[in-house]
Enzyme design. Structure first.
Site, PDB file in Angstrom:
ATOM      1  N   ASP A  95      33.056  51.674  49.873  1.00 29.12           N
ATOM      2  CA  ASP A  95      33.293  50.523  49.016  1.00 29.12           C
ATOM      3  C   ASP A  95      34.767  50.527  48.619  1.00 29.12           C
ATOM      4  O   ASP A  95      35.287  51.551  48.158  1.00 29.12           O
ATOM      5  CB  ASP A  95      32.420  50.596  47.766  1.00 29.12           C
ATOM      6  N   ASP A  97      37.610  49.145  46.165  1.00 30.27           N
ATOM      7  CA  ASP A  97      37.772  48.542  44.837  1.00 30.27           C
ATOM      8  C   ASP A  97      39.263  48.433  44.533  1.00 30.27           C
ATOM      9  O   ASP A  97      39.811  49.184  43.729  1.00 30.27           O
ATOM     10  CB  ASP A  97      37.046  49.398  43.799  1.00 30.27           C
ATOM     11  N   GLU A  99      42.097  46.770  42.788  1.00 31.41           N
ATOM     12  CA  GLU A  99      42.330  45.939  41.615  1.00 31.41           C
ATOM     13  C   GLU A  99      43.827  45.920  41.278  1.00 31.41           C
ATOM     14  O   GLU A  99      44.288  46.747  40.506  1.00 31.41           O
ATOM     15  CB  GLU A  99      41.514  46.470  40.435  1.00 31.41           C
ATOM     16  N   TYR A 174      32.603  40.217  34.760  1.00 33.00           N
ATOM     17  CA  TYR A 174      32.662  40.773  33.402  1.00 33.00           C
ATOM     18  C   TYR A 174      34.117  40.987  33.029  1.00 33.00           C
ATOM     19  O   TYR A 174      35.017  40.779  33.852  1.00 33.00           O
ATOM     20  CB  TYR A 174      31.868  42.078  33.304  1.00 33.00           C
TER      21      TYR A 174
END
Length: 241
Positions: A95, A97, A99, A174
């Site tokens: 995965d 991620d 950011e 979120y």
């Protein structure tokens, strides 16, 4: 989670917790796997349907992704390290991620405009190498990403191109609002709320889960590849009226 080291390869984020901490039944033999990774391995032996993925990056460990994705050679080396890491520690996929590409993460992150295209190329390389390993092992290895839900951030990803390489996309619906804002507000609103106090109309209407999912669908991403991220935590404010 895993980190990225100075050689721009995947690296253990917490070596003691990941592979060394002793749990009851673990072995002290040289080279024996312990720690959380071994707990996950045991869990999968007990429940063969369970799949585990190693997630690379995150909010605090995304600083070098731009460097990783910059050239074909770097992308190939990073992908190879991820495949080796995955198989060594008994994961079922990777995965990513990041950011975030181009902008939006920590101020200390290295970013550049070409991150948008290079992110796609990085996922393409990862998919290719995972498929080669999968062919050798007679199975399919997963490739997923954690993806932003803010319109200014997902604009820096080629949504229409990346999904062909991915098994699914985890939309981080979120942290739309938090203590950094002068207004209290829902940090994971499902829809836009009437009477939203945000003075920016984009924030008031698009900082919600539905808006993000609709944007991903509009980019041509199949609905069955979109996972709506739901937080199991809250946000708080002080000093606001």
């Amino acid at each position: 989670f895993a980190n990225i080291d100075s050689n721009l390869l995947i690296a253990l984020g917490d070596p003691y917790a990941d592979i060394d901490k002793f749990y009851p039944g673990d072995s002290w033999a040289p080279g024996a796997l312990r720690g959380s990774f071994n707990r996950l391995r045991i869990l999968k032996e007990e429940h063969p349907h369970v799949k585990t993925l190693i997630s690379v990056g995150g909010w605090t460990w995304s600083g070098l992704f731009s460097e990783v994705a910059l050239t074909p050679a770097r992308r190939q080396a990073f992908a190879a390290s991820c495949v080796q890491f995955m198989t060594q520690y008994h994961f079922d996929g990777v995965d990513i991620d990041w950011e975030y590409p181009v902008s939006g993460g920590l101020s200390s992150n290295i970013t550049r405009p070409q991150d948008k295209q290079n992110y796609t190329l990085l996922l393409q390389e990862l998919r290719a190498q995972l498929d080669v390993q999968g062919t050798m092992d007679g199975r399919h290895y997963l490739l997923t990403i954690a993806a932003p839900a803010g319109p200014g951030t997902y604009a820096n990803i080629e949504l229409d191109l990346i999904h062909q390489y991915l098994d699914w996309i985890n939309v981080m619906a979120y942290d739309f609002h938090g203590g950094w804002s002068p207004f209290t507000n829902m940090h994971n609103g499902l829809y836009a709320a009437s009477g939203d106090p945000s003075p920016d109309p984009v924030i008031a209407t698009q900082f919600n889960g539905d808006s993000a999912v609709q944007a991903y669908l509009a980019a041509g991403i199949p609905a069955d590849k979109i996972v709506l991220g739901c937080p199991f935590y809250g946000r708080g404010w002080t000093g606001v009226s």
